[in-house]
Design a protein around this motif. Structure first.
Motif, PDB file in Angstrom:
ATOM      1  N   UNK A 111       0.861  -1.188   0.000  1.00  0.00           N
ATOM      2  CA  UNK A 111       0.000   0.000   0.000  1.00  0.00           C
ATOM      3  C   UNK A 111       0.894   1.234   0.000  1.00  0.00           C
ATOM      4  N   UNK A 112       0.731   2.098  -1.017  1.00  0.00           N
ATOM      5  CA  UNK A 112       1.586   3.264  -1.198  1.00  0.00           C
ATOM      6  C   UNK A 112       0.747   4.543  -1.275  1.00  0.00           C
ATOM      7  N   UNK A 113       1.167   5.582  -0.574  1.00  0.00           N
ATOM      8  CA  UNK A 113       0.399   6.827  -0.478  1.00  0.00           C
ATOM      9  C   UNK A 113       0.317   7.568  -1.811  1.00  0.00           C
ATOM     10  N   UNK A 120      -1.820   1.821  -5.122  1.00  0.00           N
ATOM     11  CA  UNK A 120      -1.223   3.154  -5.128  1.00  0.00           C
ATOM     12  C   UNK A 120      -2.275   4.215  -4.822  1.00  0.00           C
ATOM     13  N   UNK A 121      -1.806   5.390  -4.389  1.00  0.00           N
ATOM     14  CA  UNK A 121      -2.693   6.508  -4.120  1.00  0.00           C
ATOM     15  C   UNK A 121      -3.556   6.316  -2.886  1.00  0.00           C
ATOM     16  N   UNK A 166      -3.930  -2.779   8.696  1.00  0.00           N
ATOM     17  CA  UNK A 166      -3.360  -1.554   8.148  1.00  0.00           C
ATOM     18  C   UNK A 166      -4.523  -0.683   7.691  1.00  0.00           C
ATOM     19  N   UNK A 167      -4.746   0.387   8.417  1.00  0.00           N
ATOM     20  CA  UNK A 167      -5.871   1.286   8.105  1.00  0.00           C
ATOM     21  C   UNK A 167      -5.415   2.348   7.108  1.00  0.00           C
ATOM     22  N   UNK A 168      -6.254   2.596   6.111  1.00  0.00           N
ATOM     23  CA  UNK A 168      -5.963   3.616   5.114  1.00  0.00           C
ATOM     24  C   UNK A 168      -7.176   4.501   4.930  1.00  0.00           C
ATOM     25  N   UNK A 169      -6.984   5.550   4.178  1.00  0.00           N
ATOM     26  CA  UNK A 169      -8.085   6.469   3.898  1.00  0.00           C
ATOM     27  C   UNK A 169      -9.157   5.825   3.031  1.00  0.00           C
ATOM     28  N   UNK A 170      -8.835   4.684   2.420  1.00  0.00           N
ATOM     29  CA  UNK A 170      -9.780   4.013   1.525  1.00  0.00           C
ATOM     30  C   UNK A 170     -10.223   2.643   2.032  1.00  0.00           C
TER      31      UNK A 170
END
Length: 418
Positions: free
Chosen positions: A36-38, A221-222, A237-241
């Protein structure tokens, strides 16, 4: 691998060089891997570096004799080491700990640790090349050029101490010009160190990402990772999505690893040290990597142009670009080339290298956790140490660690409770 810690799936937080290398070796170990990449892969400090592969030359930045000259140069904005005027408590703590590590004993220990990690790096890059990760390697060794013979002789003693494969003693005048005709009048003395390589970092990143996708690794990505958690024998792993749940997680998010580890209760001592680079046309072009030992600048022939990289800037804003630092590199390097289009610079770049107070990477379990690993803090050696780090992380997760190296690089050595 013990049943209690059995891992079948891993989420890697960060798609830079280190994260991608970890993903490669984890996948080679038979695990399901998600990266997972920002932004896009390699968007941090992975693409703009000098592309050096030099395991025979690895040394920690904190070294005897470093602090005095560095501090004397700090007030000058054209100094190779520069601190933006906004000092903060975190930077002060980092610099104090850096100074404490600049002793002969700690330096020697750091050299052993880095050499142990870097051992076999050429073979690892060759194996990656055979797997499709071809990054235009140049294998002609490095020239170290100096503004005086005295500087070159001091450097020669240092190379001999670490056992570097020297192709020459100090070269002067016509001997240096014959070895590297592109050098200008500023280069008054030089040394050839044999067997070292360079690659094109962007090619390495893109082809490694392609090899991962071909092997079934999912690269997202993103998507910015907001936190990493460990509970119930698994990781999240929590992400914005959305969330990525797996047996194990690896934090390899460059300087943003610092905040993710703080969220896990550990301050692991990471701090951004920004480097700058740009490309110019040069005629003649250097034949190989050239280190300017006094100017602290590196020339790397790359893609038909010359990449010029250098400086160390400690700044609380890890992504801010300051044109004055590029001007400082030009001023320091100009006299070392016969001809270069300094005013027609392209690809100006800044990247935050992840620094540690002792100059060693932090690789291993996040303190207090049993399923979240950290792979960060590679200082200025990220590209070269990427494959070795990936191999080491895969070994740790598979319960096949190299204790001689892993204990020296454990994040616990410098961590405090966050």
């Amino acid at each position: 691998m013990t049943a209690a810690r059995r891992t079948e799936s891993v989420t890697v937080a960060g798609g830079g060089l280190i994260g991608l290398c970890c993903a490669y070796y984890l996948r080679e170990a038979g695990l399901r891997v998600t990266v997972v990449e920002r932004h896009r892969v390699g968007s941090g400090a992975s693409r703009g570096n000098a592309g050096e592969i030099c395991p025979d030359l690895v040394t920690p930045l904190p070294a005897p004799g470093v602090i005095g000259p560095a501090l004397r140069g700090l007030p000058r904005s054209d100094s190779p080491l520069y601190i933006r005027p906004r000092l903060n408590a975190a930077l002060v703590r980092f610099l104090v700990r850096f100074g404490r590590n600049s002793t002969r004993r700690r330096y020697a220990s750091g050299v052993r640790a880095l050499s142990g990690l870097a051992s076999g790096s050429f073979r690892l890059f060759e194996e990656l090349e055979a797997a499709g990760v071809q990054a235009d390697p140049v294998k002609r060794g490095f020239v170290f050029a100096y503004g005086s013979a005295d500087s070159a002789h001091r450097a020669l003693r240092g190379f001999r101490e670490i056992g570097a494969p020297l192709g020459s003693s100090v070269l002067l005048g016509a001997e240096l010009s014959e070895l590297e005709p592109a050098l200008g009048p500023g280069a008054r003395a030089g040394i050839l160190v044999e067997d070292q390589w360079s690659v094109v970092p962007s090619l390495f990143v893109d082809r490694l990402a392609g090899a991962l996708r071909e092997r079934g690794v999912e690269i997202v990505e993103g998507t910015r990772v907001t936190s990493v958690e460990e509970a119930g024998g698994r990781t999240r792993v929590r992400t914005q999505d959305g969330d990525f749940v797996s047996d194990t997680a690896v934090v390899a998010a460059g300087i943003w690893s610092r905040e993710l580890c703080r969220g896990l209760g550990a301050d692991v001592g990471l701090f951004p040290g920004k480097g700058y680079s740009f490309s110019v046309d040069a005629d003649p072009m250097p034949r190989r990597v050239v280190h300017l030992g006094d100017a602290r600048v590196v020339f790397t022939p790359m893609g038909g142009r010359l990449r010029v990289a250098g400086t160390m800037e400690f700044d609380s804003d890890a992504e801010a670009f300051h044109p004055r630092r590029v001007s400082a590199i030009v001023a320091a390097a100009r006299g070392y080339l016969k001809s270069a289009a300094w005013s027609a610079r392209q690809d100006e770049w800044v990247g935050a290298r992840v620094m540690t107070p002792d100059g060693l990477p932090a690789i291993g379990l996040v303190p207090g956790k049993s399923r979240v690993y950290l792979a960060s803090g590679h200082n200025m050696l990220g590209l070269m140490l990427g494959p070795a780090t990936g191999r080491m992380v895969a070994g740790l997760i598979a319960d096949r660690p190299d204790p001689a190296v892993s204990e020296l690089l454990s994040p616990a050595r410098q961590a405090v409770r966050a």
